[in-house]
Motif scaffolding. Structure first.
Motif, mmCIF file in Angstrom:
data_model
loop_
_atom_site.group_PDB
_atom_site.id
_atom_site.type_symbol
_atom_site.label_atom_id
_atom_site.label_comp_id
_atom_site.label_asym_id
_atom_site.label_seq_id
_atom_site.Cartn_x
_atom_site.Cartn_y
_atom_site.Cartn_z
ATOM 1 N N GLY A 30 0.787 -1.234 0.000
ATOM 2 C CA GLY A 30 0.000 0.000 0.000
ATOM 3 C C GLY A 30 0.815 1.279 0.000
ATOM 4 N N LEU A 31 2.116 1.197 -0.292
ATOM 5 C CA LEU A 31 2.921 2.427 -0.286
ATOM 6 C C LEU A 31 2.565 3.358 -1.449
ATOM 7 N N CYS A 32 1.976 2.805 -2.488
ATOM 8 C CA CYS A 32 1.556 3.641 -3.625
ATOM 9 C C CYS A 32 0.316 4.466 -3.285
ATOM 10 N N CYS A 104 6.503 2.648 -5.613
ATOM 11 C CA CYS A 104 6.373 1.232 -5.251
ATOM 12 C C CYS A 104 7.743 0.677 -4.855
ATOM 13 N N PRO A 105 7.839 0.004 -3.721
ATOM 14 C CA PRO A 105 9.152 -0.552 -3.323
ATOM 15 C C PRO A 105 9.627 -1.666 -4.249
ATOM 16 N N PHE A 106 8.751 -2.134 -5.139
ATOM 17 C CA PHE A 106 9.144 -3.211 -6.055
ATOM 18 C C PHE A 106 9.151 -2.757 -7.510
ATOM 19 N N GLY A 107 9.013 -1.458 -7.720
ATOM 20 C CA GLY A 107 9.027 -0.939 -9.089
ATOM 21 C C GLY A 107 7.881 -1.465 -9.931
ATOM 22 N N ILE B 55 21.151 3.744 -7.049
ATOM 23 C CA ILE B 55 21.015 3.686 -5.587
ATOM 24 C C ILE B 55 19.668 4.270 -5.166
ATOM 25 N N ASP B 56 19.333 5.395 -5.807
ATOM 26 C CA ASP B 56 18.083 6.078 -5.467
ATOM 27 C C ASP B 56 16.863 5.190 -5.761
ATOM 28 N N ALA B 57 16.961 4.396 -6.828
ATOM 29 C CA ALA B 57 15.824 3.526 -7.172
ATOM 30 C C ALA B 57 15.497 2.594 -6.005
ATOM 31 N N PHE B 58 16.530 2.150 -5.306
ATOM 32 C CA PHE B 58 16.305 1.255 -4.170
ATOM 33 C C PHE B 58 15.805 2.010 -2.934
ATOM 34 N N LEU B 59 16.075 3.314 -2.914
ATOM 35 C CA LEU B 59 15.762 4.068 -1.692
ATOM 36 C C LEU B 59 14.534 4.959 -1.781
ATOM 37 N N HIS B 60 14.180 5.424 -3.012
ATOM 38 C CA HIS B 60 13.175 6.494 -3.032
ATOM 39 C C HIS B 60 11.796 6.081 -2.554
ATOM 40 N N ALA B 61 11.445 4.803 -2.696
ATOM 41 C CA ALA B 61 10.138 4.375 -2.178
ATOM 42 C C ALA B 61 10.134 4.450 -0.644
ATOM 43 N N VAL B 63 11.964 6.549 1.148
ATOM 44 C CA VAL B 63 11.899 7.968 1.499
ATOM 45 C C VAL B 63 10.459 8.479 1.346
ATOM 46 N N ALA B 64 9.813 8.054 0.246
ATOM 47 C CA ALA B 64 8.418 8.468 0.030
ATOM 48 C C ALA B 64 7.539 7.960 1.169
ATOM 49 N N ALA B 65 7.814 6.741 1.634
ATOM 50 C CA ALA B 65 7.022 6.172 2.727
ATOM 51 C C ALA B 65 7.228 6.979 4.011
ATOM 52 N N ILE B 66 8.467 7.402 4.252
ATOM 53 C CA ILE B 66 8.735 8.204 5.461
ATOM 54 C C ILE B 66 7.909 9.491 5.421
ATOM 55 N N LYS B 67 7.808 10.054 4.211
ATOM 56 C CA LYS B 67 7.087 11.323 4.092
ATOM 57 C C LYS B 67 5.575 11.150 4.192
#
Lengths: 445, 262
Positions: A30-32, A104-107, B55-61, B63-67
């Motif tokens: 649900g992060l999206c 999405c954490p999984f792209g 690196i950002d691809a692995f992290l930006h979700a 960071v978005a979740a933190i926000k």
């Protein structure tokens, strides 16, 4: 119209490994959810929940557990009219802004699965009548389908002629830049076409443009979910560019056509076009950086840039417009909830603004033809209208947060939605296209 | 034969075999569906920028979740993954010993072992030492230094149990209240299984609910057997994200962002 199962067979027949990942790797975290403009319409319209409708179909068709255990493992086909209504509601509450993909954490790009839903729905006769009508226009030999549309187009060209004081170089062979205005711009922002022509003339470009638009908002096939029509329209555009021998296809509309032609067409057609696709902001930023134009900096009310989702997140045009707008004003501020890759969408793209009641009226007035909605649309459109208003309000509120007076952007659909929202929610700002905004600030060196 | 012996001696090979079959099956689907198509002209970006994007691809979700999704970040990402299951699974001293038994090079991670608790225990792999205080307990001397107070099996397991329980309850509420399609049966299977593994591991470590050897063997048997079930189910359930989905998804996303020059 064909049966649902046959439609599903066709749509899933061209599955590739990336789409397989989108279908199979969701953990429903649900992060999206907070990033989708249509989450405000209710949890049913969270991106992951909309994509789940396609996953139900996929599991039923293509997984062993789904075939054996069916609904127990979330595997089922839409069977009833109610199921199709629900699916249609989901499919038309997605603007394909790619924000779900980015967060999405999984792209996983849920919007792509929503496009697959639209493709199935189109095949069973469930594409909204306005979009189907516009798609038909796009597929006809001439998009100037009747007197009304021809008149509107002629008046735009006339105004452009008057503004540059000479004939337009229509369908000229051997031009460096081929300007491609679309019919949707003639409908929503005709002044943008005139302004772009003025700028091309002002900078002394060797340019041309088609004597009539090559599509409504091509490819409409991607909006209604018809892959064959996508190809047909792309072929038409490619053959026109081959005929005039253009090296660069320039667009002022930074919505679907730009992203589709710049990044998706090679996948759909399986060939790379022999020309470059550029947006007018890229073109102007290039001239500015080479010192061929100057931009007069002025004191003004607060100016901001709205990143259209297809132009920024979808196509990487983020820096260029900021260079131009910042050069023009002493009072610039970025939008507070995210820019570029993290820009919040206007809420009305991918055909949604046009299938609302007002959108339908707009198209009907433009073409002076009555578009009869299908029976199922009568049920679906009123709640969509409400959800559309909620979706665009988020953008309107974001703009209001920084008290911006002018919202500059590069997409006709965004301009329409933002201005509509400003009127609807009684806000005192105006969205304007970058070429209009810069027109009287540009000086040729 | 008890559950413990069954889990240790009888189920290990079938578990690995089913896991291997499942992985081959799942990965082959990706291979068979791979389609080579024409590419758009890539936007030009520097090599350094591409590394940053990777690196950002692995992290930006995250960071978005933190926000914007603080609850999901704390419970789902932080407690359940980053500060729960991942360090326990790969760095808990017992697990390092297990991994090293089957894959000897893994023992290179021994210095980073996380002890069972911050106080001395015969179950830890690092030698306890007695601090110069009048406290009755010795402290474990690990590379983590004072961080051992939080980086220990007890704390991590409790946090992971909390995170898993929260996610489980959240899903039940969402399914019942909002009737969301996206809450699947598989979610409950995965979370319950994880919870059973965490709780049985915690109980076995502490010789609970009683100190008898049979109870210990039963708890450890449940722990190992459920872990084997997880490995069996891994290629066929959402657990697949851990070995493939996450990595493939993020690498593809980075590739897509490179293409678009973002």
């Amino acid at each position: 119209m064909i049966a649902v199962e046959k439609a599903i067979d066709v749509v899933l027949s061209d599955l590739d490994s990336v789409t397989l990942h989108f279908l199979e790797s969701c953990v429903s975290c649900g992060l999206c959810v907070p990033f989708c403009p249509y989450t405000v319409a209710g949890p049913t319209y969270e991106p992951v929940n909309k994509a789940e409708a396609m996953r139900h179909i996929y599991r039923r068709k293509m997984t062993i557990a789904g075939r054996i255990l069916g609904p127990l493992v979330g595997a089922k086909y839409p069977r009833s009219e109610e199921d199709l209504d629900r699916m249609t509601n989901m499919a038309y509450r997605c603007v394909n802004c790619r924000y779900c993909y980015q967060t999405c954490p999984f792209g996983i790009y849920s919007g792509k699965l929503v496009i697959m839903l639209r493709r199935i729905l189109d095949k069973v006769g469930r594409a909204p009548s306005v979009l189907k009508y516009l798609q038909t226009i796009e597929l006809s030999d001439s998009v100037l389908i009747n007197e009304s549309v021809r008149e509107r187009w002629a008046s735009i060209l006339d105004e452009a002629r008057k503004s540059i004081g000479k004939d337009l170089p229509l369908d000229k062979k051997g031009a460096d830049v081929v300007y491609l205005p679309w019919l949707v711009e003639a409908l929503l922002t005709p002044e943008v076409i005139v302004s772009t022509i003025k700028i091309l003339d002002m900078v002394g470009e060797n340019w041309t443009m088609p004597s009539e638009p090559l599509g409504f908002e091509p490819p409409m096939g991607v909006i209604v979910g018809d892959r064959d029509s996508e190809r047909k329209v792309f072929r038409r555009i490619n053959s026109y560019l081959a005929k005039v021998g253009g090296k660069r296809a320039l667009m002022s509309h930074g919505g679907t056509p730009y992203m589709e032609m710049r990044f998706e067409m090679p996948f759909v057609m399986n060939e790379r076009p022999p020309y470059d696709v550029i947006h007018v902001t890229e073109y102007l930023a290039e001239l500015y950086e080479k010192g061929k134009i100057r931009i007069r900096k002025e004191e003004s009310g607060k100016v901001t840039w709205h990143d259209p989702c297809k132009l920024a997140r979808g196509s990487g045009v983020v820096e260029q417009p900021r260079i131009l707008v910042k050069a023009s004003t002493t009072n610039y501020e970025d939008l507070p909830h995210g820019t570029g890759m993290y820009s919040h969408c206007c809420g009305g793209g991918s055909g949604i603004a046009l299938i609302t009641c007002d959108g339908r009226k707009l198209v009907e007035e433009f073409t002076r033809e009555k578009i009869k909605p299908a029976e199922w649309e009568e049920k679906i459109c009123p709640p969509l209208e409400e959800d559309y208003k909620k979706a665009i309000k988020q953008k309107i509120d974001e703009i209001s947060e920084i008290n911006a007076n002018i919202v500059v952007t590069g997409c006709s659909t965004c301009i329409y939605n933002i201005n509509k929202g400003a009127t609807l929610y009684d806000r005192d700002f105006q969205a304007i296209h970058i070429v209009q905004y810069l027109l009287d600030k540009i000086e040729v060196t | 034969m008890g559950l413990y012996e069954f889990a240790i001696y009888d189920m290990f090979t079938p578990t690995i075999a089913i896991f291997a079959f499942g992985m081959v099956y799942r990965l082959s689907r990706y291979l068979f569906l791979y389609k080579r198509t024409a590419q758009p002209v890539w936007r030009r970006t520097s090599f350094v920028h591409r590394i940053y994007i990777l690196i950002d691809a692995f992290l930006h979700a995250i960071v978005a979740a933190i926000k914007r999704s603080k609850v999901t970040f704390v419970t789902g990402i932080f407690l359940l993954h980053l500060f729960g299951v991942i360090p326990i699974l790969f760095l808990l001293s017992h697990h390092i010993a297990w991994w090293s038994y089957y894959f000897p090079p893994y023992s290179i991670l021994r210095p980073f072992a996380i002890p069972t608790s911050s106080t001395s225990s015969t179950l830890t792999v690092t030698a306890p030492f007695t601090p110069v205080t009048d406290m009755s307990n010795g402290f474990v001397n690990t590379i983590w230094g004072p961080l051992t107070i939080i980086l220990n099996g007890d704390v991590l397991a409790i946090l992971a149990i909390f995170g898993t329980t929260f996610k489980l309850l959240e899903r039940i509420v969402k399914k019942v209240k909002e009737r969301l399609d996206r809450i699947r049966v598989g979610d409950f299977v995965a979370l319950v299984l994880l919870l059973v593994i965490l709780i049985s591991g915690y109980l076995a470590t502490h010789h609970l609910p009683s100190n008898e050897i049979e109870t210990y063997k039963l708890m450890l048997g449940i722990h190992i057997l459920m872990a084997e079930l997880l490995v069996i189910l891994l290629p066929f359930t959402k657990f697949f994200h851990f070995v493939f989905g996450f990595w493939y998804g993020k690498l593809h996303e980075a590739y897509d962002l490179w293409r678009r020059g973002l």
